[in-house]
Design an enzyme around this catalytic site. Sequence first.
Site, mmCIF file in Angstrom:
data_model
loop_
_atom_site.group_PDB
_atom_site.id
_atom_site.type_symbol
_atom_site.label_atom_id
_atom_site.label_comp_id
_atom_site.label_asym_id
_atom_site.label_seq_id
_atom_site.Cartn_x
_atom_site.Cartn_y
_atom_site.Cartn_z
ATOM 1 N N HIS A 42 47.842 73.224 28.400
ATOM 2 C CA HIS A 42 47.657 72.992 27.089
ATOM 3 C C HIS A 42 48.826 72.598 26.355
ATOM 4 C CE1 HIS A 42 44.384 73.990 23.944
ATOM 5 N NE2 HIS A 42 45.445 73.765 22.900
ATOM 6 N N CYS A 43 48.399 71.265 25.914
ATOM 7 C CA CYS A 43 49.463 70.789 25.005
ATOM 8 C C CYS A 43 48.920 69.600 24.046
ATOM 9 C CB CYS A 43 50.977 70.341 25.684
ATOM 10 S SG CYS A 43 50.626 68.945 26.861
ATOM 11 N N HIS A 44 49.583 69.155 23.081
ATOM 12 C CA HIS A 44 49.030 68.364 22.242
ATOM 13 C C HIS A 44 50.178 67.161 21.948
ATOM 14 C CE1 HIS A 44 45.927 70.820 20.983
ATOM 15 N NE2 HIS A 44 46.738 71.772 20.919
ATOM 16 N N ARG A 135 36.359 69.412 24.200
ATOM 17 C CA ARG A 135 36.804 70.789 23.245
ATOM 18 C C ARG A 135 35.665 70.738 22.371
ATOM 19 N NH1 ARG A 135 42.255 72.509 20.083
ATOM 20 N NH2 ARG A 135 42.478 74.502 20.969
ATOM 21 N N HIS A 192 43.535 80.187 24.631
ATOM 22 C CA HIS A 192 44.190 81.210 24.144
ATOM 23 C C HIS A 192 43.879 82.498 23.657
ATOM 24 C CE1 HIS A 192 46.269 77.419 23.168
ATOM 25 N NE2 HIS A 192 45.819 76.917 22.170
ATOM 26 N N ASP A 259 50.754 75.156 24.403
ATOM 27 C CA ASP A 259 50.438 74.892 23.372
ATOM 28 C C ASP A 259 51.235 73.944 22.285
ATOM 29 O OD1 ASP A 259 48.587 75.060 21.303
ATOM 30 O OD2 ASP A 259 48.907 76.849 20.351
ATOM 31 N N ASN A 264 49.181 74.474 13.181
ATOM 32 C CA ASN A 264 48.479 75.326 12.503
ATOM 33 C C ASN A 264 49.083 76.799 12.849
ATOM 34 O OD1 ASN A 264 46.710 73.376 10.958
ATOM 35 N ND2 ASN A 264 45.842 73.105 13.009
#
Length: 303
Positions: A42-44, A135, A192, A259, A264
């Site tokens: 999970h990364c952006h 998602r 998460h 993450d 945010n």
Amino acid sequence: MTSVTRGDAAPGAYEPSAGCPPPHPHPRTPSILLPPGSCDSHCHIFGPGDVFPYAPDRTFTPVDVPRQQVAQLHRFLGFSRAVIVQSSCNGTDHSVLLDALAAGDGDLRGVALIDEQTPAAEIARLHDAGVRGLRLNFLPHLRQPPDRQEVATVLGKVADRGWHAEIHVAGRGVVEHGDLIRGIAAPVVIDHLGRVDLAEGLDGPSVRALKALLDTGKVWVKVSGADRVSKTGPPYADAVALGALLVRYAPDRVLWGTDFPHPNIVGDAPDDGLLTDLLGELAPTHDLLERLLVSNPAAFFDF
């Protein structure tokens, strides 16, 4: 590692939102040695915004963190595979995700954001590029949460692709949306740690609901986001206790991700070296660590 700037964006082109700090400027070198083939699940990737503009109707504006910087972090931490999750600030324009997947040489997978208007040709393009899931955001600060009809429609669009549904909830979300999650025919992964309220305790209703979903055999959970869930702060002992509990409870249906770059959040971005070292507590044996980082993501994301 160095902190991120806005790349080549013109000065004043945009300003990052509150809650979108730059990544930690000097993450520590992890003391844990990750097994070969480890996957950041999970990364952006954000921008650069002058190349991949953010959606006009976005609810937040991130700091630019382009794919090169994400790849640099992965090399630094010891990950050779990764899953890039499309962010709501990009909406359904997947240009930045597709660019990253094309540069990934088969070591990257993607999770998309599609809606009721997404055409079949776009879904085919995303699948061919390496997207393996969509998602569903149920957090009001990201979008109006989808109703059951929207969920059914978007899942129907990818039913023949074998994609999973990634569920993003918080608080008592795993309780409130439990029936909807059970009704999804596709594999499901909950982001998460369910972002549960740890004030309920490890035997509270949200953790019990999360375990009950795992009992179905088709639900997975990402035991990541300790910094988001913890009420005690670094080194996030309360959230790590929950993650370790879930790893023991369902070792074949757990995943973990950085993450990065932590959009945010409240306060400064966490130290990604520290988060990586917590893997030794989440999965304290070689077998558990291998499942969490290598065999589970390889199976779930179709590497």
